[in-house]
Each structure stands twice: as C-alpha cells, then as structure tokens.
Design a protein around this motif. Structure first.
Motif, PDB file in Angstrom:
ATOM      1  N   SER A  64      17.450  11.208  -5.847  1.00  0.00           N
ATOM      2  CA  SER A  64      17.064  11.059  -7.688  1.00  0.00           C
ATOM      3  C   SER A  64      18.622  10.164  -7.808  1.00  0.00           C
ATOM      4  O   SER A  64      18.227   9.132  -8.514  1.00  0.00           O
ATOM      5  CB  SER A  64      16.967  11.397  -8.241  1.00  0.00           C
ATOM      6  N   GLY A  65      19.118  10.425  -6.961  1.00  0.00           N
ATOM      7  CA  GLY A  65      20.833   9.792  -8.116  1.00  0.00           C
ATOM      8  C   GLY A  65      21.024   8.829  -6.891  1.00  0.00           C
ATOM      9  O   GLY A  65      22.710   7.972  -7.277  1.00  0.00           O
ATOM     10  N   LYS A  66      20.689   9.021  -5.948  1.00  0.00           N
ATOM     11  CA  LYS A  66      21.566   7.955  -4.435  1.00  0.00           C
ATOM     12  C   LYS A  66      21.643   6.708  -5.011  1.00  0.00           C
ATOM     13  O   LYS A  66      20.112   5.927  -5.017  1.00  0.00           O
ATOM     14  CB  LYS A  66      21.426   8.312  -3.197  1.00  0.00           C
ATOM     15  N   GLY A  67      22.369   5.937  -4.850  1.00  0.00           N
ATOM     16  CA  GLY A  67      22.560   4.197  -5.427  1.00  0.00           C
ATOM     17  C   GLY A  67      22.756   3.858  -6.386  1.00  0.00           C
ATOM     18  O   GLY A  67      22.434   2.543  -6.392  1.00  0.00           O
ATOM     19  N   ARG A  68      22.517   4.664  -7.101  1.00  0.00           N
ATOM     20  CA  ARG A  68      22.798   4.490  -8.360  1.00  0.00           C
ATOM     21  C   ARG A  68      24.012   5.311  -8.835  1.00  0.00           C
ATOM     22  O   ARG A  68      24.673   5.288  -9.970  1.00  0.00           O
ATOM     23  CB  ARG A  68      21.438   4.970  -9.801  1.00  0.00           C
ATOM     24  N   LEU A  69      24.205   6.894  -8.618  1.00  0.00           N
ATOM     25  CA  LEU A  69      25.534   7.086  -9.229  1.00  0.00           C
ATOM     26  C   LEU A  69      26.661   7.569  -8.436  1.00  0.00           C
ATOM     27  O   LEU A  69      25.963   7.508  -6.728  1.00  0.00           O
ATOM     28  CB  LEU A  69      25.081   8.953  -9.437  1.00  0.00           C
ATOM     29  N   THR A  70      27.818   7.418  -8.756  1.00  0.00           N
ATOM     30  CA  THR A  70      28.324   7.800  -7.857  1.00  0.00           C
ATOM     31  C   THR A  70      29.276   8.679  -8.823  1.00  0.00           C
ATOM     32  O   THR A  70      30.285   8.814  -9.870  1.00  0.00           O
ATOM     33  CB  THR A  70      29.877   6.741  -7.896  1.00  0.00           C
ATOM     34  N   ILE A  71      30.071   9.855  -7.825  1.00  0.00           N
ATOM     35  CA  ILE A  71      31.081  11.240  -8.918  1.00  0.00           C
ATOM     36  C   ILE A  71      32.083  10.868  -8.448  1.00  0.00           C
ATOM     37  O   ILE A  71      32.396  10.425  -6.517  1.00  0.00           O
ATOM     38  CB  ILE A  71      30.584  12.313  -8.252  1.00  0.00           C
ATOM     39  N   SER A  72      33.164  11.121  -9.149  1.00  0.00           N
ATOM     40  CA  SER A  72      34.453  10.924  -8.738  1.00  0.00           C
ATOM     41  C   SER A  72      35.300  11.586  -9.023  1.00  0.00           C
ATOM     42  O   SER A  72      34.579  12.462 -10.531  1.00  0.00           O
ATOM     43  CB  SER A  72      35.403   9.281  -8.328  1.00  0.00           C
ATOM     44  N   LYS A  73      36.826  12.233  -8.699  1.00  0.00           N
ATOM     45  CA  LYS A  73      37.463  12.652  -9.319  1.00  0.00           C
ATOM     46  C   LYS A  73      39.620  11.755  -9.632  1.00  0.00           C
ATOM     47  O   LYS A  73      38.984  12.039  -8.424  1.00  0.00           O
ATOM     48  CB  LYS A  73      38.069  14.127  -9.208  1.00  0.00           C
ATOM     49  N   SER A  74      39.558  12.572 -10.470  1.00  0.00           N
ATOM     50  CA  SER A  74      41.227  11.702 -11.036  1.00  0.00           C
ATOM     51  C   SER A  74      42.059  13.615 -10.443  1.00  0.00           C
ATOM     52  O   SER A  74      42.392  14.333 -11.450  1.00  0.00           O
ATOM     53  CB  SER A  74      41.753  11.417 -12.481  1.00  0.00           C
ATOM     54  N   ILE A  75      43.089  13.722  -9.866  1.00  0.00           N
ATOM     55  CA  ILE A  75      43.843  15.242  -9.627  1.00  0.00           C
ATOM     56  C   ILE A  75      45.285  14.808 -10.687  1.00  0.00           C
ATOM     57  O   ILE A  75      45.192  15.736 -11.434  1.00  0.00           O
ATOM     58  CB  ILE A  75      44.205  15.224  -8.169  1.00  0.00           C
ATOM     59  N   ASP A  76      44.900  13.155 -11.039  1.00  0.00           N
ATOM     60  CA  ASP A  76      46.780  13.426 -11.700  1.00  0.00           C
ATOM     61  C   ASP A  76      45.383  13.424 -13.547  1.00  0.00           C
ATOM     62  O   ASP A  76      46.769  14.033 -14.230  1.00  0.00           O
ATOM     63  CB  ASP A  76      47.709  11.504 -11.813  1.00  0.00           C
ATOM     64  N   LYS A  77      44.409  12.871 -13.211  1.00  0.00           N
ATOM     65  CA  LYS A  77      43.923  13.350 -14.915  1.00  0.00           C
ATOM     66  C   LYS A  77      43.472  14.637 -15.043  1.00  0.00           C
ATOM     67  O   LYS A  77      42.679  14.741 -15.950  1.00  0.00           O
ATOM     68  CB  LYS A  77      43.708  12.021 -15.483  1.00  0.00           C
TER      69      LYS A  77
END
Length: 130
Positions: A64-77
């Motif tokens: 349902s979220g492919k192409g619309r959602l992006t998951i990411s992370k900041s190790i520093d934060k």
C-alpha cells in the motif's frame, strides 16, 4: 530510561505529505531492526515499512505504501523517519515505531504477531481528509 517517541503527525488533505520521526533514548537505534506500523480505529495494527539494522539497512514496504513512503534513519540523531507523500484517506490512523532484534522482510509481520518482542513508541496520529 529506554524510550521511543514519535512526532510529526497531523491533519492533511489527500495528496499532501508528512514526515514522521521516532527518536530513541536509552538505547542505540542503529543496532536494531526498525519499523513503522499503523492502526486505524476498529482495525488491527499493520506494518507499513521496516529497515534492517546497521548504518544503511535494507528497507521493506507494505504494498500500500510502495512508491509513496520512504523509511530512513539517522544514526547520529538516533532517529527513525517515515516520509509519506501523496497521502490517501486510507493512510489515516495512529502510527507507531518499533525496534526489535529482527531483520528482513518479515519484521513487521513478526512484531504484529509478537508485539512484546519489540520496543514501541506511544504513537502519533495521522488524519488524511479526502
């Protein structure tokens, strides 16, 4: 204190965008598999996206979220993000982040079935008006 805190929810019109954040305290997010989940009123919690442990973990998305959602992370934060574009009414619900010692495409299904295996935030509300 070990804690996950989600922020960034709100009310938007269909087609709009939101970015959710999940900041950890008391532990290092980068050492865990991480995921976002959504629960609409009267419905079961469902997985939205997940990302493997490590500085550049592989990401997985519900159809349902492919192409619309992006998951990411900041190790520093020590923070997990979910960028949501072209939002739809059916994206509405309470969004939760979770961390667990689980990897791979089965992360969200695993935590939906075994929620006690993960660390969870308190949730942030997303409302998309059509």
């Amino acid at each position: 204190e070990v804690q996950l805190v989600e922020t960034g929810g709100g009310s938007v019109q269909a087609g709009g965008s939101l970015t959710l954040s999940c900041t950890a305290s008391g532990f290092t997010l980068g050492s865990y598999g991480l995921g976002w989940f959504r629960q609409a009123p009267g419905k079961e919690r469902e997985g939205v996206a997940s990302i493997n442990a490590g500085p550049s973990g592989t990401a997985f998305y519900a159809d349902s979220g492919k192409g619309r959602l992006t998951i990411s992370k900041s190790i520093d934060k020590n923070t997990l993000y979910l960028q949501m574009n072209n939002l739809k009414h059916e994206d509405s619900g309470t969004y939760y982040c979770a961390a667990a010692r689980v990897a791979g495409a089965g992360f969200t299904d695993y935590l939906v079935r075994r929620p006690t295996e993960g660390r969870w935030g308190q949730g942030t509300q997303v409302t998309v008006s059509s």
